[in-house]
Enzyme design. Structure first.
Site, PDB file in Angstrom:
ATOM      1  CB  ALA A 162      -0.920  -0.004   1.219  1.00 31.56           C
TER       2      ALA A 162
ATOM      3  CD  GLU B 238       1.648  -1.577  -6.536  1.00 35.70           C
ATOM      4  OE1 GLU B 238       1.242  -0.891  -7.492  1.00 35.70           O
ATOM      5  OE2 GLU B 238       2.402  -2.551  -6.680  1.00 35.70           O
TER       6      GLU B 238
ATOM      7  CB  SER C 271       3.650   6.861  -3.946  1.00 39.35           C
ATOM      8  OG  SER C 271       3.240   7.160  -2.627  1.00 39.35           O
TER       9      SER C 271
ATOM     10  CB  CYS D  33      -4.124   5.423   3.714  1.00 41.99           C
ATOM     11  SG  CYS D  33      -2.397   4.990   3.391  1.00 41.99           S
TER      12      CYS D  33
ATOM     13  CD  GLU E 158       6.851   7.840  -0.664  1.00 42.11           C
ATOM     14  OE1 GLU E 158       7.508   7.011  -0.014  1.00 42.11           O
ATOM     15  OE2 GLU E 158       5.819   7.542  -1.317  1.00 42.11           O
TER      16      GLU E 158
END
Length: 370
Positions: A206, A209, A211, A315, A324
């Site tokens: 998680a 993927e 990002s 999340c 990021e």
């Protein structure tokens, strides 16, 4: 809300209905093992013990351990590392671009950045980054509708290899703790060995993927009209642009819930045992929630996007994903403001996880080195 006979489940289309489904405590995540259970056990085992596939009280216990580890400054310490890695990857990509006329923004930039950062967060050696990406892609392919035998076999093999690597790493951290999240999970003491393994695999899958796909999707959205990256971003902040990237082309398109009792959502009754597919992409293009929803418009008015979920299963790694994405975007704007598409982007075949396999770009004359 509408019933889809072929799917045998309810589908949501509006932002209000999708948000209501994700928040409703009568609609939960209930893991059902893939059959045949014996052959699929390595894959099933990883998911059976993940917080994403459980409801309270198990979810509460599993999430508490992971959230506690996240609050110990790990994301903050990664800030300078994200910046340095983004610069290094872009150095390499721009060098490739100068010799070959362009580069693949996914393979050279969007993909390695989050993989290496989540590996750093967890304490996985950077040398295993290629393995991590391959294992993750094999496992998440199972989330697509009707995976075939080849996909299932690859997912089982990846689950076995991934779990073995994490078990070895957890054992090392038990003997010699380091400044990483695996050490914190092991030291927490509330998780079994299998729960530590499952939690680490979930965080890796998680944690990168979304990002990878969000950055690739966002770049294509912004560059599709033929302009430059700087033109598309304009005077907007990187934070505002990232939030609109996540809305306009969500990296996760579907999240399923199962009714644990009869519940009313969106004007319909979902009977106990019936499933609901919350369609995030549809929610983000809802014209009753957003004016001109198909238009990329950073800083727009309207409800918050649902790309990271809401409610119980929001999340836990969203701060790292935002770090990021904003860092990656700022670095591109600073180093390659004239970035343009340099060919036709290639979509991945999935529906649930939506992204690009390749995004060919050229940096233009204003690209800088160092």
């Amino acid at each position: 809300m509408a019933w889809h006979e072929g799917e045998g489940r309810w589908l949501t289309f509006t932002h209000a209905a999708t948000s209501a489904v994700l928040r409703n405590r009568g609609l939960g995540r209930l893991w059902i093992d893939h059959e045949p259970a014996a052959r699929m056990e390595p894959f099933n085992l990883l998911h059976r013990h993940q917080m994403m596939e459980n409801e309270p009280p198990e979810h509460t216990r599993l999430r508490r351990a992971v959230a506690s580890a996240f609050t110990r400054g790990h994301v903050e310490r990664l800030g300078p590392r994200v910046e340095a890695l983004a610069d290094r990857l872009l150095d390499e990509a721009l060098t490739e671009g100068r010799t070959g006329g362009g580069f693949d923004a996914v393979a050279a930039y969007a993909e390695p950045l989050p993989v290496l950062m989540i590996a750093d967060l967890l304490g996985v050696p950077a040398a295993r980054a290629d393995d991590l990406r391959a294992w993750s892609q094999a496992i998440v392919a199972m989330y697509e509708p009707a995976p075939d035998e080849q996909v299932r076999a690859a997912a089982v093999a990846a689950a076995e290899e991934f779990a073995a690597m994490v078990a070895e790493l957890a054992a090392e951290r038990s003997r010699s703790p380091q400044e990483d999240l695996v050490s914190d999970l092991v030291a927490d003491g509330s998780l079994t060995e299998q729960e530590v393994i499952a939690s680490v695999v979930l965080l890796l899958n998680a944690g990168h993927e979304a990002s990878v796909n969000a950055l690739g999707n966002g770049l294509v959205t912004m560059l599709a009209a033929g302009g430059t990256l700087a033109d598309a971003v304009g005077e907007h902040s990187a934070e505002a642009v990232v939030e609109e990237m996540l809305r306009v082309d969500a990296p996760l398109q579907l999240f399923e819930r199962t009714a644990t009792r009869d519940v009313e959502v969106g004007g319909v009754v979902v009977a106990q045992g019936e499933k609901v597919a919350a369609l995030l992409g549809a929610a983000h293009r809802d014209p009753t929630a957003y004016a001109d929803p198909d238009v990329f418009r950073p800083g727009r008015e309207g409800p918050a996007h649902l790309a990271f979920g809401v409610g119980l299963h929001h999340c836990v790694g969203s701060p790292l994903a935002r770090l990021e994405l904003t860092t990656a975007l700022r670095t591109l704007l600073r180093r390659a403001p004239h970035l343009r598409l340099h060919g036709e982007p290639g979509r991945r075949p999935g529906f649930v996880l939506r992204g690009y396999a390749s995004v060919p770009v050229t940096a233009g004359p204003a690209a800088t080195s160092g």
